[in-house]
Design an enzyme around this catalytic site. Structure first.
Site, PDB file in Angstrom:
ATOM      1  N   GLU A 156      19.770  -0.051  -8.326  1.00 21.05           N
ATOM      2  CA  GLU A 156      19.257   0.403  -9.627  1.00 21.05           C
ATOM      3  C   GLU A 156      17.861  -0.133  -9.896  1.00 21.05           C
ATOM      4  OE1 GLU A 156      21.963  -0.080 -12.933  1.00 21.05           O
ATOM      5  OE2 GLU A 156      23.599   0.629 -11.681  1.00 21.05           O
ATOM      6  N   HIS A 190      23.858   4.322 -15.904  1.00 18.49           N
ATOM      7  CA  HIS A 190      24.433   3.042 -16.348  1.00 18.49           C
ATOM      8  C   HIS A 190      24.581   3.007 -17.882  1.00 18.49           C
ATOM      9  CE1 HIS A 190      24.964  -1.383 -14.918  1.00 18.49           C
ATOM     10  NE2 HIS A 190      25.790  -1.104 -15.917  1.00 18.49           N
ATOM     11  N   ARG A 235      30.045  -1.590 -10.667  1.00 17.96           N
ATOM     12  CA  ARG A 235      28.720  -1.955 -10.185  1.00 17.96           C
ATOM     13  C   ARG A 235      28.422  -1.123  -8.942  1.00 17.96           C
ATOM     14  NH1 ARG A 235      27.812  -3.647 -14.416  1.00 17.96           N
ATOM     15  NH2 ARG A 235      27.099  -5.708 -15.077  1.00 17.96           N
TER      16      ARG A 235
HETATM   17  C1  GLV Z   1      27.481  -3.306 -18.080  1.00 19.50           C
HETATM   18  O1  GLV Z   1      27.338  -2.850 -16.982  1.00 19.50           O
HETATM   19  C2  GLV Z   1      28.131  -4.551 -18.317  1.00 19.50           C
HETATM   20  O2  GLV Z   1      28.411  -5.293 -17.371  1.00 19.50           O
HETATM   21  O3  GLV Z   1      28.379  -4.838 -19.499  1.00 19.50           O
END
Ligand code: GLV
Ligand code: GLV
Length: 323
Positions: free
Chosen positions: A271, A289, A242
């Site tokens: 983001e 992402h 993250r």
């Molecule tokens: C993607 O970032 C997830 O948490 O699956």
């Protein structure tokens, strides 16, 4: 017939599973993230028994309450669940689930795509070629770094971190060290990984550092200016977890001032915004992402989210209950 609300289009595999279980499925009709107001608007009649939510939905107290008495579960279509107010969900008695396990190989592959790309200067070389700068093979042109024989430091040895460690060892013959709040002796034996007592120790010793911790108060800005300084000057940082785990401005400074050699990140602090200073640099790779964005992984996530909903509505414990 139980009714499910899906906050955005997801792969058919999950929707079919819900239909097969005899549920009625309604979906956000537009393929965009719903604002909180829009989400509350859809939920406000309290007619849904379950909600299938995404990591881009902020599931706070208002939304949880807004879902009404009938709603038993928010099944988050993600491994991470930092978008959900777990304390409030528990208070209200709404179950929260995630989709772990099924994306581990995929995210680990993307982690290596990033690691290889930054070490072998793939994106930079691609930009170079397209800019018409390639005028012939040169012994000293765009020199990168091997992975093999180097030390890979994994911070967070969960499903994904342990896959990354495994690929590092078995695929690229890297020496693996790791930090986790829980030591894993069995895994250490299996791949010859070495445990570090602190994340700082991993940062000091690694040539490649890969982050795989969940976002929590305690992990926000885990990688800050001071910790970046602890890394080797020729080390690389990779993040597929993250964004807010890294102080993005500090990372841009460290890359510009050659405090570390490079970074490759798939997630951002704010983001979808990306720190503009990072965009100016050649020694960083920025993917939007997409670490779990393969057809296979996204199908499996959809099925797993559906299975969690089915279990909850059948009065069973969902397989991926987050507590
Ligand atoms: C993607 O970032 C997830 O948490 O699956
Ligand atoms: C490089 O292209 C080589 O042949 O060594």
């Amino acid at each position: 017939m139980p009714k499910i609300f899906v906050t955005r289009k997801i792969p058919e595999a999950g929707i079919n599973k819900l239909h097969d279980a005899g549920f009625e499925v309604e979906m956000n009709p537009v393929d965009k993230v719903l604002s909180k107001e829009e989400l509350l608007h859809y939920l406000k009649d309290g007619e849904y028994d379950a909600v299938l939510s995404l990591l881009t939905d902020k599931i706070d107290a208002d939304v949880l309450k807004g879902a009404g008495q009938k709603c038993k579960i928010f099944a988050n279509y993600a491994v991470g669940f930092d978008n959900v107010d777990l304390i409030e969900a528990k208070k209200i008695g709404i179950m929260i689930t995630n989709t772990p396990g099924v994306v581990s190989n995929t995210v680990a592959e993307h982690t290596f795509a990033l690691m290889l790309a930054i070490a072998h200067r793939v994106s930079e070389g691609d930009r170079f070629s397209r800019a018409g700068k390639y005028h012939g093979w040169e012994p000293m042109m765009l020199l990168g770094t091997d992975l093999s024989g180097k030390t890979l430091g994994v911070i967070g040895l969960g499903h994904i971190g342990s896959r990354v460690a495994y690929y590092g060892k078995k695929g690229f013959d890297m020496n693996v060290i790791y930090y986790d709040i829980k030591r894993n002796n069995e895994f250490e034996k299996e791949i010859g990984a070495i445990f570090s007592e602190t994340p700082e120790d991993v940062l000091k010793k690694s040539d490649f550092v890969s982050i795989h911790v969940p976002l929590m108060d305690s992990t926000k800005h885990l990688i800050n200016a001071d910790r970046l300084k602890m890394m080797k000057r020729d080390a690389y940082l990779v993040n597929t977890s993250r964004g807010p785990i890294i102080d993005e401005k500090a990372l841009a400074d460290a890359l510009r001032n050659k405090i570390i050699r490079g970074a490759a990140i798939d997630v951002f602090e704010h983001e979808p915004a990306i720190e503009p200073e990072l965009m100016k640099l050649e020694n960083v790779i920025l993917t939007p992402h997409i670490a779990s964005a393969t057809e296979e992984a996204r199908d499996k996530m959809a099925v797993l989210a559906a299975e969690n909903i089915i279990a909850a509505l059948e009065g069973k414990r969902p397989p991926n209950l987050v507590e």
